[in-house]
Motif scaffolding. Structure first.
Motif, PDB file in Angstrom:
ATOM      1  N   LEU A 144      49.349 -20.060  -6.884  1.00  0.00           N
ATOM      2  CA  LEU A 144      50.422 -19.824  -8.432  1.00  0.00           C
ATOM      3  C   LEU A 144      49.141 -18.652  -9.269  1.00  0.00           C
ATOM      4  CD1 LEU A 144      50.536 -23.242  -9.874  1.00  0.00           C
ATOM      5  CD2 LEU A 144      52.216 -22.119  -8.714  1.00  0.00           C
ATOM      6  N   LEU A 145      48.010 -18.659 -10.049  1.00  0.00           N
ATOM      7  CA  LEU A 145      47.833 -17.516 -10.057  1.00  0.00           C
ATOM      8  C   LEU A 145      48.004 -16.202  -9.943  1.00  0.00           C
ATOM      9  CD1 LEU A 145      43.591 -18.411 -11.590  1.00  0.00           C
ATOM     10  CD2 LEU A 145      45.748 -17.736 -12.816  1.00  0.00           C
ATOM     11  N   ALA A 146      47.385 -15.663  -8.713  1.00  0.00           N
ATOM     12  CA  ALA A 146      48.069 -14.482  -7.830  1.00  0.00           C
ATOM     13  C   ALA A 146      49.559 -14.227  -8.207  1.00  0.00           C
ATOM     14  CB  ALA A 146      47.675 -14.508  -6.640  1.00  0.00           C
ATOM     15  N   GLY A 147      50.558 -15.357  -7.850  1.00  0.00           N
ATOM     16  CA  GLY A 147      51.757 -14.770  -8.357  1.00  0.00           C
ATOM     17  C   GLY A 147      51.995 -14.602  -9.969  1.00  0.00           C
ATOM     18  N   SER A 148      51.365 -15.160 -10.923  1.00  0.00           N
ATOM     19  CA  SER A 148      51.426 -15.207 -12.314  1.00  0.00           C
ATOM     20  C   SER A 148      50.657 -14.085 -13.694  1.00  0.00           C
ATOM     21  CB  SER A 148      51.599 -16.660 -12.885  1.00  0.00           C
ATOM     22  OG  SER A 148      51.017 -17.241 -12.951  1.00  0.00           O
ATOM     23  N   PHE A 149      49.777 -14.645 -14.030  1.00  0.00           N
ATOM     24  CA  PHE A 149      48.179 -13.927 -14.149  1.00  0.00           C
ATOM     25  C   PHE A 149      48.408 -12.480 -13.327  1.00  0.00           C
ATOM     26  CE2 PHE A 149      44.066 -12.018 -15.457  1.00  0.00           C
ATOM     27  CZ  PHE A 149      44.461 -12.443 -16.056  1.00  0.00           C
ATOM     28  N   GLY A 150      48.420 -12.793 -11.847  1.00  0.00           N
ATOM     29  CA  GLY A 150      47.480 -11.471 -10.807  1.00  0.00           C
ATOM     30  C   GLY A 150      49.019 -10.350 -11.160  1.00  0.00           C
ATOM     31  N   ALA A 151      49.789 -11.010 -11.117  1.00  0.00           N
ATOM     32  CA  ALA A 151      51.442 -10.209 -10.787  1.00  0.00           C
ATOM     33  C   ALA A 151      51.996  -9.065 -12.224  1.00  0.00           C
ATOM     34  CB  ALA A 151      52.599 -10.782 -11.102  1.00  0.00           C
ATOM     35  N   MET A 152      50.795 -10.079 -13.462  1.00  0.00           N
ATOM     36  CA  MET A 152      51.336  -9.298 -14.831  1.00  0.00           C
ATOM     37  C   MET A 152      49.519  -7.994 -14.676  1.00  0.00           C
ATOM     38  SD  MET A 152      52.073 -12.579 -17.259  1.00  0.00           S
ATOM     39  CE  MET A 152      51.740 -11.185 -18.325  1.00  0.00           C
ATOM     40  N   HIS A 153      48.522  -8.647 -13.674  1.00  0.00           N
ATOM     41  CA  HIS A 153      47.965  -7.179 -14.356  1.00  0.00           C
ATOM     42  C   HIS A 153      47.603  -6.653 -13.083  1.00  0.00           C
ATOM     43  CE1 HIS A 153      47.306  -8.679 -18.577  1.00  0.00           C
ATOM     44  NE2 HIS A 153      47.939 -10.287 -18.000  1.00  0.00           N
ATOM     45  N   ASP A 154      46.129  -7.564 -12.433  1.00  0.00           N
ATOM     46  CA  ASP A 154      46.007  -7.076 -11.187  1.00  0.00           C
ATOM     47  C   ASP A 154      44.672  -8.083 -10.356  1.00  0.00           C
ATOM     48  OD1 ASP A 154      43.472  -6.172 -11.578  1.00  0.00           O
ATOM     49  OD2 ASP A 154      44.284  -3.936 -11.915  1.00  0.00           O
ATOM     50  N   TRP A 155      44.923  -7.785  -9.598  1.00  0.00           N
ATOM     51  CA  TRP A 155      43.698  -8.694  -8.513  1.00  0.00           C
ATOM     52  C   TRP A 155      42.033  -8.784  -9.073  1.00  0.00           C
ATOM     53  CZ3 TRP A 155      39.254  -7.443  -5.485  1.00  0.00           C
ATOM     54  CH2 TRP A 155      39.258  -5.842  -5.685  1.00  0.00           C
ATOM     55  N   ARG A 156      41.686  -7.191  -9.439  1.00  0.00           N
ATOM     56  CA  ARG A 156      40.928  -7.417 -10.278  1.00  0.00           C
ATOM     57  C   ARG A 156      40.410  -7.705 -11.510  1.00  0.00           C
ATOM     58  NH1 ARG A 156      37.634  -2.816  -7.108  1.00  0.00           N
ATOM     59  NH2 ARG A 156      39.052  -2.078  -5.717  1.00  0.00           N
ATOM     60  N   THR A 157      41.107  -7.822 -12.010  1.00  0.00           N
ATOM     61  CA  THR A 157      41.449  -7.973 -13.931  1.00  0.00           C
ATOM     62  C   THR A 157      40.561  -9.907 -13.725  1.00  0.00           C
ATOM     63  OG1 THR A 157      42.760  -6.647 -15.213  1.00  0.00           O
ATOM     64  CG2 THR A 157      42.489  -8.446 -15.771  1.00  0.00           C
ATOM     65  N   THR A 158      42.017 -10.448 -12.650  1.00  0.00           N
ATOM     66  CA  THR A 158      41.562 -11.473 -12.109  1.00  0.00           C
ATOM     67  C   THR A 158      40.647 -12.380 -12.208  1.00  0.00           C
ATOM     68  OG1 THR A 158      43.832 -12.108 -11.520  1.00  0.00           O
ATOM     69  CG2 THR A 158      43.275 -13.717 -10.799  1.00  0.00           C
ATOM     70  N   PHE A 159      39.691 -11.871 -11.047  1.00  0.00           N
ATOM     71  CA  PHE A 159      38.243 -11.985 -10.608  1.00  0.00           C
ATOM     72  C   PHE A 159      37.754 -11.862 -11.788  1.00  0.00           C
ATOM     73  CE2 PHE A 159      40.098 -11.304  -6.263  1.00  0.00           C
ATOM     74  CZ  PHE A 159      39.519 -11.687  -5.668  1.00  0.00           C
ATOM     75  N   HIS A 160      37.774 -10.404 -13.112  1.00  0.00           N
ATOM     76  CA  HIS A 160      37.020 -10.342 -14.186  1.00  0.00           C
ATOM     77  C   HIS A 160      37.409 -12.014 -14.682  1.00  0.00           C
ATOM     78  CE1 HIS A 160      37.308  -6.106 -13.575  1.00  0.00           C
ATOM     79  NE2 HIS A 160      36.585  -6.454 -11.923  1.00  0.00           N
TER      80      HIS A 160
ATOM     81  N   SER B 283      29.802 -17.542 -10.277  1.00  0.00           N
ATOM     82  CA  SER B 283      30.839 -16.615 -11.443  1.00  0.00           C
ATOM     83  C   SER B 283      30.613 -15.533 -11.723  1.00  0.00           C
ATOM     84  CB  SER B 283      30.822 -17.556 -12.903  1.00  0.00           C
ATOM     85  OG  SER B 283      31.267 -18.938 -12.543  1.00  0.00           O
ATOM     86  N   LEU B 284      29.372 -15.101 -11.742  1.00  0.00           N
ATOM     87  CA  LEU B 284      28.532 -13.716 -11.763  1.00  0.00           C
ATOM     88  C   LEU B 284      29.616 -12.955 -10.954  1.00  0.00           C
ATOM     89  CD1 LEU B 284      25.276 -13.955 -13.636  1.00  0.00           C
ATOM     90  CD2 LEU B 284      27.189 -13.060 -14.020  1.00  0.00           C
ATOM     91  N   CYS B 285      29.098 -13.307  -9.075  1.00  0.00           N
ATOM     92  CA  CYS B 285      29.476 -12.883  -8.153  1.00  0.00           C
ATOM     93  C   CYS B 285      31.078 -12.557  -8.048  1.00  0.00           C
ATOM     94  CB  CYS B 285      28.383 -13.169  -7.508  1.00  0.00           C
ATOM     95  SG  CYS B 285      26.898 -13.052  -7.336  1.00  0.00           S
ATOM     96  N   THR B 286      31.754 -13.744  -8.867  1.00  0.00           N
ATOM     97  CA  THR B 286      33.200 -13.340  -8.587  1.00  0.00           C
ATOM     98  C   THR B 286      34.147 -11.943  -9.778  1.00  0.00           C
ATOM     99  OG1 THR B 286      33.634 -16.013  -8.463  1.00  0.00           O
ATOM    100  CG2 THR B 286      35.367 -15.309  -9.219  1.00  0.00           C
ATOM    101  N   TRP B 287      33.037 -11.893 -10.902  1.00  0.00           N
ATOM    102  CA  TRP B 287      33.394 -11.424 -11.681  1.00  0.00           C
ATOM    103  C   TRP B 287      33.012  -9.475 -10.796  1.00  0.00           C
ATOM    104  CZ3 TRP B 287      29.045  -8.051 -14.036  1.00  0.00           C
ATOM    105  CH2 TRP B 287      29.717  -6.889 -14.667  1.00  0.00           C
ATOM    106  N   ALA B 288      31.945  -9.859 -10.214  1.00  0.00           N
ATOM    107  CA  ALA B 288      31.383  -8.150  -9.127  1.00  0.00           C
ATOM    108  C   ALA B 288      32.234  -8.056  -8.138  1.00  0.00           C
ATOM    109  CB  ALA B 288      29.519  -8.259  -9.221  1.00  0.00           C
ATOM    110  N   SER B 289      32.878  -9.343  -7.845  1.00  0.00           N
ATOM    111  CA  SER B 289      33.739  -9.234  -6.896  1.00  0.00           C
ATOM    112  C   SER B 289      34.918  -7.909  -6.383  1.00  0.00           C
ATOM    113  CB  SER B 289      34.415 -10.314  -6.293  1.00  0.00           C
ATOM    114  OG  SER B 289      33.674 -10.826  -5.737  1.00  0.00           O
ATOM    115  N   GLY B 290      35.552  -8.252  -8.512  1.00  0.00           N
ATOM    116  CA  GLY B 290      36.833  -7.242  -8.727  1.00  0.00           C
ATOM    117  C   GLY B 290      36.044  -5.691  -9.530  1.00  0.00           C
ATOM    118  N   TYR B 291      34.452  -5.145  -8.756  1.00  0.00           N
ATOM    119  CA  TYR B 291      34.756  -4.223  -8.837  1.00  0.00           C
ATOM    120  C   TYR B 291      33.716  -3.450  -7.453  1.00  0.00           C
ATOM    121  CZ  TYR B 291      33.841  -4.568 -13.709  1.00  0.00           C
ATOM    122  OH  TYR B 291      34.183  -3.848 -15.260  1.00  0.00           O
ATOM    123  N   ALA B 292      33.887  -4.452  -6.770  1.00  0.00           N
ATOM    124  CA  ALA B 292      33.861  -3.931  -5.034  1.00  0.00           C
ATOM    125  C   ALA B 292      34.887  -2.920  -4.633  1.00  0.00           C
ATOM    126  CB  ALA B 292      34.179  -5.139  -4.183  1.00  0.00           C
ATOM    127  N   GLN B 293      34.106  -2.014  -4.243  1.00  0.00           N
ATOM    128  CA  GLN B 293      34.950  -0.427  -3.713  1.00  0.00           C
ATOM    129  C   GLN B 293      35.177  -0.547  -1.890  1.00  0.00           C
ATOM    130  OE1 GLN B 293      36.443   1.369  -5.625  1.00  0.00           O
ATOM    131  NE2 GLN B 293      36.383   0.400  -7.059  1.00  0.00           N
TER     132      GLN B 293
END
Length: 424
Positions: free
Chosen positions: A152-168, A86-96
């Motif tokens: 489903l998450l990518a198409g709903s929550f992810g569409a409203m926000h972005d992939w980084r927020t979803t990973f966080h 989970s910590l690394c999923t959260w960190a994935s959202g910051y990957a550059q």
């Protein structure tokens, strides 16, 4: 250890964690266009992220995490794994960059490797043999549900926000689940000596001796690995349907996702439940049931490659391919844990996961791709069709190994090696 008095509640929690694991695992697929664009990834780099990084890390760490789960508190091992991934999923959202994402996903896979070995051993202890397959099937329902929910998450929550927020958000949710788990106590000192509790290599050697000396167990593991070649061919299914069967890419992608979700879930539940009821009536038990299951699905899976695209038999065969590998999990893990001493069930399960990931998912997928490239260069009429039929045939050959496992179990008359009485 009050929590062991409530097996259904433990099963429910493990299912939720398994669901979360497969959501986190498949979010790269759900957000693939956005992540490839944001990180400027090549197709080869993306393939490395979703393939080699995951398979090799998860497979190898499953054995290590299995030995830990056999020697220490399984809820705490699971909790530590959830916390890491989970910590690394959260960190994935910051990957550059590609390199940063590789490191993050490597440790996501390493953390997730703790779940299945510990959970399978725990369920084998909490549920009697008559109900064990059903419990295992319900637990592995997390695979198709997680895959479906990730998209489903990518198409709903992810569409409203972005992939980084979803990973966080997923990372924070996982941490919230992990911390209470790490407070649960489980005393396993009566199963292992102090030397065993600190020795990884001797534990692995003991497991390899058990697997190699028990033909019924080794044949069952070979069988479940071969069944997973269905997933190797699944990686090329959409390409085959579009290029060689003339189907619309967008339309078939939606259908594949929906059918995989429905029939994969049905397979996990039905396979475990039917195994519990039918295996007791068959000579050879769960191994005979798995052989029968493969034989029933085999003609439908092969017909799917030949009949007209879009016909009823075409979709029935496709669904049989989605159903079979998930239906095998419940009876296979029930058989494997029943032939394994309780103090090494997690390690044997980890060894099984390693074998599946290396031989079926990694080597199998690469081999399918290489064979397809060879026949394309040779200007074969339908290169993917021939390769996928061969892959299906190898997956179907698992019936032979399950039959051999059934025969060996009858000859050996192998009892379940229980050290404690399961909760009934």
């Amino acid at each position: 250890m009050f929590w062991k008095k409530y097996p259904p509640a433990v099963l429910g929690l493990l299912l939720v964690i398994h669901l979360l694991a497969h959501i986190d695992r498949n979010m790269l697929l759900g957000f693939s266009p956005q992540i490839i664009e944001d990180l400027a990834l090549s197709n080869a780099q993306y393939g490395f992220l979703v393939g080699a990084v995951w398979v090799l890390s998860f497979g190898v760490m499953a054995v290590l995490m299995g030995t830990l789960a056999d020697r220490f508190s399984r809820p705490r091992v699971i909790g530590a794994g959830v916390l890491i991934w989970s910590l690394c999923t959260w960190a994935s959202g910051y990957a550059q960059s590609f390199e940063q994402m590789v490191v993050a996903r490597f440790f996501v896979a390493s953390g997730e490797a703790a779940l299945v070995p510990a959970a399978v051993a725990l369920l084998a202890e909490l549920f009697s043999e008559k109900r064990r397959g059903t419990a295992m099937g319900l637990f592995f329902m997390g695979i198709p549900l997680g895959v479906g929910c990730s998209f489903l998450l990518a198409g709903s929550f992810g569409a409203m926000h972005d992939w980084r927020t979803t990973f966080h958000a997923l990372g924070i949710l996982g941490v919230a689940i992990a911390l209470p788990l790490m407070l649960l106590k489980e005393d396993r000192s009566h199963l292992t000596s102090q030397e065993d509790r600190t020795s990884f290599v001797p534990q692995v050697r003991s497991v390899l001796r058990v697997v190699s000396s028990n033909h019924a167990l080794s044949f069952t593991i070979v069988g479940i690995v071969l069944v997973h070649l269905v997933f190797a061919s699944f990686s090329f299914t959409q390409l085959w349907l579009v290029n060689e069967r003339g189907m619309n890419p967008a339309g078939i992608a939606t259908k594949i996702g929906a059918l995989q979700l429905v029939f994969g879930t049905l397979g996990a539940v039905a396979g475990g439940a039917m195994g519990d009821r039918v295996a007791a009536k068959l000579r050879g038990g769960h191994a005979s049931f798995m052989a029968l299951l493969v034989v029933i699905c085999a003609p439908l899976m092969l017909a799917y490659r030949f009949v007209p695209a879009g016909s009823p038999l075409f979709y029935i065969g496709m669904c049989a391919g989605f159903f079979l590998p998930l239906a095998i999990y419940g009876p296979a893990l029930t058989a494997i844990t029943g032939m394994t001493p309780q103090n090494m069930r997690s390690t044997v399960t980890g060894f099984t996961m390693l074998s599946i990931n290396v031989f079926a998912l990694a080597i199998g997928t690469v081999a399918v791709g290489m064979a397809a490239d060879y026949f394309i260069k040779a200007r074969a009429t339908a290169p993917l069709t021939g390769v996928l039929i061969a892959t299906d045939a190898l997956a179907i050959s698992s019936a032979l190994f399950f039959a051999l496992a059934a025969r060996a179990s009858r000859r050996q008359n192998v009892p379940a090696m229980e050290n404690v009485q399961p909760v009934r």
